[in-house]
Design a protein around this motif. Structure first.
Motif, PDB file in Angstrom:
ATOM      1  N   LYS A   2       0.824   6.698  -2.799  1.00  0.00           N
ATOM      2  CA  LYS A   2       0.025   5.571  -3.282  1.00  0.00           C
ATOM      3  C   LYS A   2       0.844   4.786  -4.284  1.00  0.00           C
ATOM      4  CE  LYS A   2      -4.554   6.746  -2.197  1.00  0.00           C
ATOM      5  NZ  LYS A   2      -5.834   6.146  -2.263  1.00  0.00           N
ATOM      6  N   ALA A   3       1.472   3.757  -3.780  1.00  0.00           N
ATOM      7  CA  ALA A   3       2.273   2.844  -4.591  1.00  0.00           C
ATOM      8  C   ALA A   3       2.505   1.607  -3.745  1.00  0.00           C
ATOM      9  CB  ALA A   3       3.610   3.494  -4.960  1.00  0.00           C
ATOM     10  N   PRO A   4       2.645   0.454  -4.367  1.00  0.00           N
ATOM     11  CA  PRO A   4       2.919  -0.747  -3.580  1.00  0.00           C
ATOM     12  C   PRO A   4       4.224  -0.596  -2.803  1.00  0.00           C
ATOM     13  CG  PRO A   4       2.351  -1.310  -5.848  1.00  0.00           C
ATOM     14  CD  PRO A   4       2.548   0.176  -5.795  1.00  0.00           C
ATOM     15  N   CYS A   5       4.152  -0.823  -1.493  1.00  0.00           N
ATOM     16  CA  CYS A   5       5.318  -0.680  -0.619  1.00  0.00           C
ATOM     17  C   CYS A   5       5.378  -1.817   0.384  1.00  0.00           C
ATOM     18  CB  CYS A   5       5.245   0.618   0.189  1.00  0.00           C
ATOM     19  SG  CYS A   5       5.510   2.091  -0.765  1.00  0.00           S
ATOM     20  N   VAL A   6       6.592  -2.195   0.716  1.00  0.00           N
ATOM     21  CA  VAL A   6       6.863  -3.074   1.848  1.00  0.00           C
ATOM     22  C   VAL A   6       7.479  -2.172   2.904  1.00  0.00           C
ATOM     23  CG1 VAL A   6       8.077  -5.144   2.626  1.00  0.00           C
ATOM     24  CG2 VAL A   6       7.367  -4.936   0.243  1.00  0.00           C
ATOM     25  N   TYR A   7       7.136  -2.385   4.154  1.00  0.00           N
ATOM     26  CA  TYR A   7       7.623  -1.486   5.191  1.00  0.00           C
ATOM     27  C   TYR A   7       7.889  -2.243   6.479  1.00  0.00           C
ATOM     28  CZ  TYR A   7       2.839  -1.759   6.901  1.00  0.00           C
ATOM     29  OH  TYR A   7       1.636  -2.222   7.372  1.00  0.00           O
ATOM     30  N   ILE A   8       8.707  -1.625   7.333  1.00  0.00           N
ATOM     31  CA  ILE A   8       8.971  -2.175   8.660  1.00  0.00           C
ATOM     32  C   ILE A   8       8.674  -1.092   9.686  1.00  0.00           C
ATOM     33  CG2 ILE A   8      10.678  -3.152  10.253  1.00  0.00           C
ATOM     34  CD1 ILE A   8      12.157  -4.293   7.826  1.00  0.00           C
ATOM     35  N   MET A   9       7.850  -1.458  10.667  1.00  0.00           N
ATOM     36  CA  MET A   9       7.547  -0.604  11.807  1.00  0.00           C
ATOM     37  C   MET A   9       8.305  -1.159  13.011  1.00  0.00           C
ATOM     38  SD  MET A   9       5.205   1.557  10.580  1.00  0.00           S
ATOM     39  CE  MET A   9       4.592   2.327  12.078  1.00  0.00           C
ATOM     40  N   ALA A  10       8.699  -0.272  13.930  1.00  0.00           N
ATOM     41  CA  ALA A  10       9.410  -0.707  15.135  1.00  0.00           C
ATOM     42  C   ALA A  10       8.832  -0.026  16.361  1.00  0.00           C
ATOM     43  CB  ALA A  10      10.898  -0.367  15.023  1.00  0.00           C
ATOM     44  N   SER A  11       8.985  -0.685  17.489  1.00  0.00           N
ATOM     45  CA  SER A  11       8.530  -0.096  18.756  1.00  0.00           C
ATOM     46  C   SER A  11       9.560   0.912  19.267  1.00  0.00           C
ATOM     47  CB  SER A  11       8.302  -1.186  19.796  1.00  0.00           C
ATOM     48  OG  SER A  11       9.493  -1.911  20.028  1.00  0.00           O
ATOM     49  N   LEU A  48       6.951   3.403  14.860  1.00  0.00           N
ATOM     50  CA  LEU A  48       8.000   4.078  14.102  1.00  0.00           C
ATOM     51  C   LEU A  48       8.182   3.411  12.744  1.00  0.00           C
ATOM     52  CD1 LEU A  48      10.727   4.341  16.882  1.00  0.00           C
ATOM     53  CD2 LEU A  48       9.141   6.126  16.155  1.00  0.00           C
ATOM     54  N   LEU A  49       8.030   4.175  11.670  1.00  0.00           N
ATOM     55  CA  LEU A  49       8.338   3.672  10.333  1.00  0.00           C
ATOM     56  C   LEU A  49       9.848   3.771  10.174  1.00  0.00           C
ATOM     57  CD1 LEU A  49       7.514   2.721   7.476  1.00  0.00           C
ATOM     58  CD2 LEU A  49       7.373   5.160   6.864  1.00  0.00           C
ATOM     59  N   VAL A  50      10.540   2.648  10.184  1.00  0.00           N
ATOM     60  CA  VAL A  50      12.010   2.675  10.154  1.00  0.00           C
ATOM     61  C   VAL A  50      12.595   2.227   8.819  1.00  0.00           C
ATOM     62  CG1 VAL A  50      12.315   2.505  12.644  1.00  0.00           C
ATOM     63  CG2 VAL A  50      12.135   0.407  11.287  1.00  0.00           C
ATOM     64  N   TRP A  51      11.771   1.635   7.954  1.00  0.00           N
ATOM     65  CA  TRP A  51      12.265   1.176   6.650  1.00  0.00           C
ATOM     66  C   TRP A  51      11.077   0.995   5.727  1.00  0.00           C
ATOM     67  CZ3 TRP A  51      11.266  -3.073   3.595  1.00  0.00           C
ATOM     68  CH2 TRP A  51      12.157  -3.310   2.542  1.00  0.00           C
ATOM     69  N   TYR A  52      11.264   1.328   4.451  1.00  0.00           N
ATOM     70  CA  TYR A  52      10.262   1.009   3.441  1.00  0.00           C
ATOM     71  C   TYR A  52      10.919   0.930   2.081  1.00  0.00           C
ATOM     72  CZ  TYR A  52      10.093   5.938   2.038  1.00  0.00           C
ATOM     73  OH  TYR A  52      10.418   7.196   1.588  1.00  0.00           O
ATOM     74  N   GLU A  53      10.206   0.266   1.176  1.00  0.00           N
ATOM     75  CA  GLU A  53      10.712   0.055  -0.179  1.00  0.00           C
ATOM     76  C   GLU A  53       9.523   0.032  -1.124  1.00  0.00           C
ATOM     77  OE1 GLU A  53      13.816  -3.106  -0.968  1.00  0.00           O
ATOM     78  OE2 GLU A  53      12.021  -4.129  -1.685  1.00  0.00           O
ATOM     79  N   GLN A  54       9.574   0.839  -2.172  1.00  0.00           N
ATOM     80  CA  GLN A  54       8.503   0.828  -3.175  1.00  0.00           C
ATOM     81  C   GLN A  54       8.751  -0.306  -4.155  1.00  0.00           C
ATOM     82  OE1 GLN A  54       8.413   4.754  -4.939  1.00  0.00           O
ATOM     83  NE2 GLN A  54       6.556   5.195  -3.816  1.00  0.00           N
ATOM     84  N   ASP A  55       7.669  -0.862  -4.669  1.00  0.00           N
ATOM     85  CA  ASP A  55       7.767  -1.921  -5.663  1.00  0.00           C
ATOM     86  C   ASP A  55       6.978  -1.543  -6.904  1.00  0.00           C
ATOM     87  OD1 ASP A  55       9.214  -4.522  -4.817  1.00  0.00           O
ATOM     88  OD2 ASP A  55       8.182  -3.866  -3.005  1.00  0.00           O
ATOM     89  N   GLU A  56       7.235  -2.257  -7.980  1.00  0.00           N
ATOM     90  CA  GLU A  56       6.567  -1.994  -9.262  1.00  0.00           C
ATOM     91  C   GLU A  56       5.099  -2.398  -9.236  1.00  0.00           C
ATOM     92  OE1 GLU A  56       7.876  -0.604 -12.138  1.00  0.00           O
ATOM     93  OE2 GLU A  56       9.535  -0.085 -10.812  1.00  0.00           O
ATOM     94  N   SER A  57       4.802  -3.481  -8.527  1.00  0.00           N
ATOM     95  CA  SER A  57       3.422  -3.987  -8.498  1.00  0.00           C
ATOM     96  C   SER A  57       3.125  -4.541  -7.111  1.00  0.00           C
ATOM     97  CB  SER A  57       3.247  -5.104  -9.534  1.00  0.00           C
ATOM     98  OG  SER A  57       4.004  -6.241  -9.158  1.00  0.00           O
ATOM     99  N   MET A  58       1.844  -4.720  -6.824  1.00  0.00           N
ATOM    100  CA  MET A  58       1.458  -5.300  -5.541  1.00  0.00           C
ATOM    101  C   MET A  58       1.948  -6.740  -5.450  1.00  0.00           C
ATOM    102  SD  MET A  58       0.339  -4.812  -2.590  1.00  0.00           S
ATOM    103  CE  MET A  58      -0.541  -3.286  -2.543  1.00  0.00           C
ATOM    104  N   GLU A  59       1.938  -7.449  -6.554  1.00  0.00           N
ATOM    105  CA  GLU A  59       2.409  -8.831  -6.546  1.00  0.00           C
ATOM    106  C   GLU A  59       3.880  -8.907  -6.126  1.00  0.00           C
ATOM    107  OE1 GLU A  59       0.762  -7.456  -9.212  1.00  0.00           O
ATOM    108  OE2 GLU A  59      -1.159  -8.436  -8.843  1.00  0.00           O
ATOM    109  N   SER A  60       4.709  -8.030  -6.691  1.00  0.00           N
ATOM    110  CA  SER A  60       6.135  -8.046  -6.331  1.00  0.00           C
ATOM    111  C   SER A  60       6.335  -7.566  -4.891  1.00  0.00           C
ATOM    112  CB  SER A  60       6.975  -7.218  -7.304  1.00  0.00           C
ATOM    113  OG  SER A  60       6.613  -5.857  -7.265  1.00  0.00           O
ATOM    114  N   ALA A  61       5.504  -6.645  -4.430  1.00  0.00           N
ATOM    115  CA  ALA A  61       5.598  -6.172  -3.043  1.00  0.00           C
ATOM    116  C   ALA A  61       5.251  -7.299  -2.072  1.00  0.00           C
ATOM    117  CB  ALA A  61       4.678  -4.973  -2.818  1.00  0.00           C
TER     118      ALA A  61
END
Length: 95
Positions: A2-11, A48-61
């Protein structure tokens, strides 16, 4: 996770990509994998979760998500290849 994250899913490797943002990465990826919610990832089988990055806040994510989405496919592929050159599913590692 549970943290703001940006992620990339792939087929699949070099397949269709989906970029998203969430405050609960585990739950959101599970939703994609199980096709719980109708939409892009369900239609194009991005499981497939192929990439993700946690951020400090939802706004920055959200800002980071917009930055990634506005970039080229080539830039997204570089993000994935740097962190995950084998394009393995990262979901088990975040459980």
């Amino acid at each position: 996770m549970k943290a703001p994250c940006v992620y990339i899913m792939a087929s699949r490797r070099n397949g269709t990509l989906y970029t998203g943002v969430t405050s609960d990465l585990v739950q959101r990826v599970w939703q994609h994998k199980e096709s719980v919610i109708e939409g892009f990832t369900r239609r194009y089988h991005c499981k497939l979760l192929v990439w993700y990055e946690q951020d400090e806040s939802m706004e920055s994510a959200i800002l980071r998500e917009k930055q990634i989405k506005s970039g080229s496919r080539a830039k997204k592929l570089i993000l994935i290849e740097v962190q995950n050159p084998g394009w393995r599913d990262l979901y088990p590692a975040i459980l």
